[in-house]
Design a protein around this motif. Structure first.
Motif, PDB file in Angstrom:
ATOM      1  N   GLY A 128       0.623  -1.669   0.232  1.00 18.52           N
ATOM      2  CA  GLY A 128       0.066  -0.203  -0.523  1.00 18.52           C
ATOM      3  C   GLY A 128       0.548   1.585  -0.124  1.00 18.52           C
ATOM      4  O   GLY A 128       0.672   2.336   0.732  1.00 18.52           O
ATOM      5  N   LYS A 129       2.033   1.353  -0.815  1.00 19.39           N
ATOM      6  CA  LYS A 129       3.088   2.417  -0.399  1.00 19.39           C
ATOM      7  C   LYS A 129       3.422   2.881  -2.085  1.00 19.39           C
ATOM      8  O   LYS A 129       3.167   1.764  -3.020  1.00 19.39           O
ATOM      9  N   PRO A 130       3.976   3.920  -1.996  1.00 23.12           N
ATOM     10  CA  PRO A 130       4.044   4.070  -3.782  1.00 23.12           C
ATOM     11  C   PRO A 130       5.407   3.821  -3.697  1.00 23.12           C
ATOM     12  O   PRO A 130       6.173   2.834  -2.750  1.00 23.12           O
ATOM     13  N   LEU A 131       6.233   3.685  -4.697  1.00 25.25           N
ATOM     14  CA  LEU A 131       7.526   3.433  -5.403  1.00 25.25           C
ATOM     15  C   LEU A 131       8.599   3.859  -4.102  1.00 25.25           C
ATOM     16  O   LEU A 131       8.546   5.185  -4.015  1.00 25.25           O
ATOM     17  N   ASP A 132       9.068   2.951  -3.846  1.00 25.09           N
ATOM     18  CA  ASP A 132      10.593   3.018  -3.151  1.00 25.09           C
ATOM     19  C   ASP A 132      11.429   3.230  -4.191  1.00 25.09           C
ATOM     20  O   ASP A 132      12.827   2.959  -4.909  1.00 25.09           O
ATOM     21  N   ASN A 133      11.888   4.537  -4.429  1.00 23.02           N
ATOM     22  CA  ASN A 133      12.792   5.057  -5.425  1.00 23.02           C
ATOM     23  C   ASN A 133      14.090   4.301  -5.285  1.00 23.02           C
ATOM     24  O   ASN A 133      15.215   4.738  -6.201  1.00 23.02           O
ATOM     25  N   THR A 134      14.413   4.809  -3.743  1.00 30.23           N
ATOM     26  CA  THR A 134      15.566   4.645  -3.491  1.00 30.23           C
ATOM     27  C   THR A 134      15.928   3.023  -3.206  1.00 30.23           C
ATOM     28  O   THR A 134      16.985   2.699  -3.716  1.00 30.23           O
ATOM     29  N   ALA A 135      15.309   1.960  -3.003  1.00 32.53           N
ATOM     30  CA  ALA A 135      15.370   0.394  -3.430  1.00 32.53           C
ATOM     31  C   ALA A 135      15.158   0.428  -4.668  1.00 32.53           C
ATOM     32  O   ALA A 135      16.027  -0.951  -5.026  1.00 32.53           O
ATOM     33  N   VAL A 136      14.764   1.151  -5.653  1.00 28.18           N
ATOM     34  CA  VAL A 136      15.379   0.688  -7.114  1.00 28.18           C
ATOM     35  C   VAL A 136      16.850   1.160  -7.561  1.00 28.18           C
ATOM     36  O   VAL A 136      17.163   0.466  -8.210  1.00 28.18           O
ATOM     37  N   ASP A 137      16.584   2.152  -7.021  1.00 27.07           N
ATOM     38  CA  ASP A 137      18.188   2.687  -7.468  1.00 27.07           C
ATOM     39  C   ASP A 137      19.351   1.789  -6.992  1.00 27.07           C
ATOM     40  O   ASP A 137      20.724   1.342  -7.679  1.00 27.07           O
ATOM     41  N   LEU A 138      19.001   1.217  -5.914  1.00 24.36           N
ATOM     42  CA  LEU A 138      19.952  -0.373  -4.954  1.00 24.36           C
ATOM     43  C   LEU A 138      20.020  -1.684  -6.352  1.00 24.36           C
ATOM     44  O   LEU A 138      20.752  -1.626  -6.022  1.00 24.36           O
ATOM     45  N   LEU A 139      18.936  -1.408  -6.090  1.00 26.10           N
ATOM     46  CA  LEU A 139      18.612  -2.697  -7.144  1.00 26.10           C
ATOM     47  C   LEU A 139      19.214  -2.383  -8.858  1.00 26.10           C
ATOM     48  O   LEU A 139      19.944  -3.180  -8.816  1.00 26.10           O
ATOM     49  N   PHE A 140      19.460  -0.968  -9.311  1.00 22.02           N
ATOM     50  CA  PHE A 140      20.006  -1.281 -10.593  1.00 22.02           C
ATOM     51  C   PHE A 140      20.804  -1.050 -10.456  1.00 22.02           C
ATOM     52  O   PHE A 140      21.745  -1.528 -10.897  1.00 22.02           O
TER      53      PHE A 140
END
Length: 241
Positions: free
Chosen positions: A189-201
């Motif tokens: 139920g949260k918006p996209l976690d862009n910090t997590a995306v940056d880490l994954l990328f």
């Protein structure tokens, strides 16, 4: 907002050229002992590659829009991601039918330069060092260090290529990481976690650029057969032509 998916007149001309090449392919093979000669094969594959690449733009924009929603919709994220990622995998399958679009020769050529002994390779084997440089150039340009929380700034994807192996294993996997993070956030139920995306990328970029897995230096599949499959699957996007 303009319609993203209606092809431009120029794209329609390219699509018609692709149709004509496919229609002529059988005659070209027959005239050359059953072989689809170059540069005809290159032109056939390249036309299809361009049309799929152009189609990828509206499809990835739909996917990105779904991930940017304040209230993430899991169904929208998954459906737009799957269409886009499937297109990437299909494009990879198409371009591997012509030698001009293979990642393998690029890496092999880079590794062969190690024999010259002209570089300070640091703590890497020189062949691995050259391969790492070759992989970094195609992707992040500025190398991503181990443990980085995001890919370093700079011309990311600046020298990207529509090459078999790169499309599937780098861009396709990267899109899957974004999809999976967006689905996890939607479930919470949260918006996209862009910090997590940056880490994954960043982790993906580091792992891929430091990998040494082999990529084929030979074509895979029949260019005419696979081009026809792509035409059958994606031709409806160009129906207005």
């Amino acid at each position: 907002e303009p319609d993203r998916k209606t092809p431009t007149p120029t794209l329609c001309e390219i699509f018609k050229a692709w149709q004509l090449f496919l229609e002529a392919a059988a005659d070209v093979k027959e005239a050359n002992g059953g072989v689809l000669i170059e540069p005809f094969r290159y032109d056939l594959v390249n036309l299809g590659r361009e049309l799929l690449a152009q189609l990828s733009v509206p499809l990835v924009l739909d996917f990105i829009d779904a991930t940017k929603a304040k209230q993430l919709n899991a169904s929208a994220v998954k459906s737009t991601a799957d269409v886009y990622i499937n297109l990437l995998l299909d494009a990879d399958t198409l371009v591997q039918t012509d030698s001009a679009f293979l990642l393998g020769p690029w890496i092999a050529m880079a590794r062969s330069l190690a024999a010259t002994g002209e570089a300070d390779c640091g703590d890497k084997d020189c062949a691995a060092f050259y391969e790492w440089n070759a992989r970094s150039q195609l992707t992040t340009w500025n190398p991503t260090p181990k443990g980085a929380t995001k890919i370093p700034g700079g011309p990311i994807d600046y020298a990207g290529k529509h090459w078999s192996g790169l499309i599937r294993d780098y861009y396709g996997v990267r899109a899957g990481l974004l999809r999976d993070q967006a689905l996890a956030d939607a479930a919470a139920g949260k918006p996209l976690d862009n910090t997590a995306v940056d880490l994954l990328f960043a982790q993906h970029a580091y792992n891929w650029t430091n990998a040494e897995n082999k990529y084929t230096e030979k074509v895979v599949g029949d260019a005419v057969e696979i081009s026809q499959q792509m035409m059958d699957k994606y031709g409806h996007y160009y129906a207005s032509c």
